[in-house]
Design an enzyme around this catalytic site. Structure first.
Site, PDB file in Angstrom:
ATOM      1  N   SER A   1       0.838  -1.232   0.007  1.00  0.00           N
ATOM      2  CA  SER A   1      -0.171   0.130  -0.108  1.00  0.00           C
ATOM      3  C   SER A   1       0.843   1.314   0.035  1.00  0.00           C
ATOM      4  O   SER A   1       0.599   2.334  -0.561  1.00  0.00           O
ATOM      5  CB  SER A   1      -0.895   0.061   1.191  1.00  0.00           C
ATOM      6  OG  SER A   1      -2.210  -1.056   0.950  1.00  0.00           O
TER       7      SER A   1
ATOM      8  N   GLU B   1      -4.619  -3.256  -7.192  1.00  0.00           N
ATOM      9  CA  GLU B   1      -4.488  -1.887  -7.519  1.00  0.00           C
ATOM     10  C   GLU B   1      -5.253  -1.112  -6.491  1.00  0.00           C
ATOM     11  O   GLU B   1      -5.810  -0.128  -6.841  1.00  0.00           O
ATOM     12  CB  GLU B   1      -5.411  -1.863  -8.847  1.00  0.00           C
ATOM     13  CG  GLU B   1      -4.650  -2.692  -9.821  1.00  0.00           C
ATOM     14  CD  GLU B   1      -4.570  -2.245 -11.389  1.00  0.00           C
ATOM     15  OE1 GLU B   1      -5.114  -1.156 -11.564  1.00  0.00           O
ATOM     16  OE2 GLU B   1      -4.310  -3.008 -12.082  1.00  0.00           O
TER      17      GLU B   1
ATOM     18  N   SER C   1      -9.377  -1.595  -0.661  1.00  0.00           N
ATOM     19  CA  SER C   1     -10.400  -0.725  -0.383  1.00  0.00           C
ATOM     20  C   SER C   1     -10.228   0.523   0.507  1.00  0.00           C
ATOM     21  O   SER C   1     -10.553   1.501   0.526  1.00  0.00           O
ATOM     22  CB  SER C   1     -11.628  -1.572   0.426  1.00  0.00           C
ATOM     23  OG  SER C   1     -12.052  -2.287  -0.711  1.00  0.00           O
TER      24      SER C   1
END
Ligand code: CAA
Length: 379
Positions: free
Chosen positions: A132, A362, A365
């Protein structure tokens, strides 16, 4: 306001739908079971213009725009989600080179992607310790006379073992996001090595590997954009990529819902089709409603992108809502199948595994919420 597709958009969607129905849907269970990378199918998709839907015709693309791409991605994912993610990342790579590459880089790589000469493109951003938070990556690119030497490791690279070109992010400067640059590394370059294929829960026919860079030398002209500009290139590419993943999630959920409705029409219990029971009707109704809401969010983001307007927040909203909704929908559809949903005889079992990753890759959430909330707080 028009909510109808244009003639071109409808044609691209129909082309994708016909191919998915005819070729991918009948093959998807076998590809999944055998973990077989769909080489032949990817080439056929390139022939249909699906490897550069939003890429200019002069580079071999279909030049059909971002909305057509979203529609096509949804249709391909209805047939085979593994093939769809390979197509998604390849389109993202074709677009990023088209947008940020020099004329020479564009001419060297993009026609090979759109024609299927390169079977896929890969996007090597994540690392074992930098998922992330790509700004903390450790892969380096040392400047040497005539070029750079890459050293480090990438993780979770879609199509990494098959890609003709890999966009690789590496540190050319100091710590943080400003020290990163992007490079175009051709498949087979000495020092770049794909590791063992990951044994994944779903998308088992897509290729996911770590890649190591062991003194991997590239020439100066491999640098994409300027030194230090890599992070922004990654973020802008991912803005578009997230529309692709939202659309993929929609495709998986659409397949699941069609199958659940079909099952509910034909499966009889207590002397009547289970679709006659409110306990089955309501999840079908909720699912169709959420699916359409998600579709509108994805199409809005795609339209904004196509219009050249800001769409980062809208892409994050589309990815967040579509992937979360798709997971709910597929889970409900599995429940409608009862015990039959839990075995491989029905495709819903595969959809349940395939859809899971859409809230993760990608940008999770949680990362999408970060992007949306930051935009909100900026005012
Ligand atoms: N467009 C343009 N510029 C952007 C941008 C965007 N969407 N997002 C950020 N930037 C710019 C910022 O404006 C900032 O610029 P300045 O330094 O000039 O001010 C710079 O980039 C740094 O931005 P942040 O400070 O916001 O960076 P951050 O470290 O806080 O990270 C983040 C922000 C949104 C959390 C980002 O790290 C992120 O998106 N993380 C998730 C990564 C991800 O999605 N990985 C997916 C891997 S690829 C994959 O999964 C493909 C596959 O194979 C399927």
């Amino acid at each position: 306001m028009h909510i109808e597709p244009t003639e071109t958009q409808a044609l691209v969607a129909k082309t994708a739908r016909d191919y998915a129905e005819r070729t991918l849907k009948p093959l998807a269970a076998t590809l999944d079971r055998e973990e077989r990378f769909p080489l032949a199918q990817l080439r056929e998709l390139a022939d249909l213009g699906m490897m550069g839907v939003n890429v200019p015709a002069e580079l071999g693309g279909a030049e059909a725009g971002a909305v057509a791409y979203s529609l096509a991605m949804t249709e391909i994912a209805r047939g085979c989600a593994s093939t769809a993610v390979t197509m998604a990342v390849t389109n993202m790579v074709a677009e990023v080179i088209t947008r940020f590459g020099t004329e020479a880089q564009r001419e060297r790589h993009v026609p090979k992607i759109t024609s299927g000469d390169y079977v896929a493109g890969a996007f090597a951003l994540s690392e074992p310790e930098a998922g992330s938070d790509p700004g903390s990556m450790r892969t380096t690119a040392e400047k040497v006379p005539g070029g750079y030497v890459l050293r480090g490791q990438k993780q979770w690279i879609t199509s990494g073992a098959h890609a003709g070109v890999v966009v690789v992010w590496a540190r050319t400067g100091g710590p943080g996001t400003k020290g990163l640059s992007a490079f175009l590394v051709e498949g087979g370059t000495p020092g770049m090595k794909a590791g063992k294929h990951e044994d994944k829960l779903g998308l088992r026919a897509s290729n996911t590997v770590p890649i190591t860079f062991d003194d991997c030398a590239v020439t100066e002209d491999a640098l994409l954009g300027g030194e230090g500009g890599g992070f922004k290139i990654a973020m802008m590419a991912l803005d578009g990529g997230r529309i692709g993943i939202a659309s993929q999630a929609l495709g998986i959920a659409t397949a699941a819902l069609d199958e659940a409705a079909d099952y509910a029409r034909n499966r009889k219990q207590f002397g009547k089709p289970i679709g006659d029971f409110q306990g089955v009707k309501w999840p079908l109704a909720d699912s169709r409603t959420e699916l359409d809401a998600a579709r509108l969010l994805a199409l809005r983001a795609a339209w904004l992108k196509q219009e050249g307007r800001p769409f980062s927040r809208e892409a994050a909203m589309a990815k967040l809502f579509s992937s979360e909704a798709a997971n709910r929908i597929v889970s409900r559809c599995l429940q409608i199948h009862g015990g039959y949903g839990y075995v491989r005889d029905f495709a819903i079992e595969r959809h349940y595994r395939d859809v899971r990753v859409t809230t993760i890759y990608e940008g999770t959430s949680e990362i999408q919420r970060t992007v949306i909330a930051r935009a909100e707080l900026r005012g």
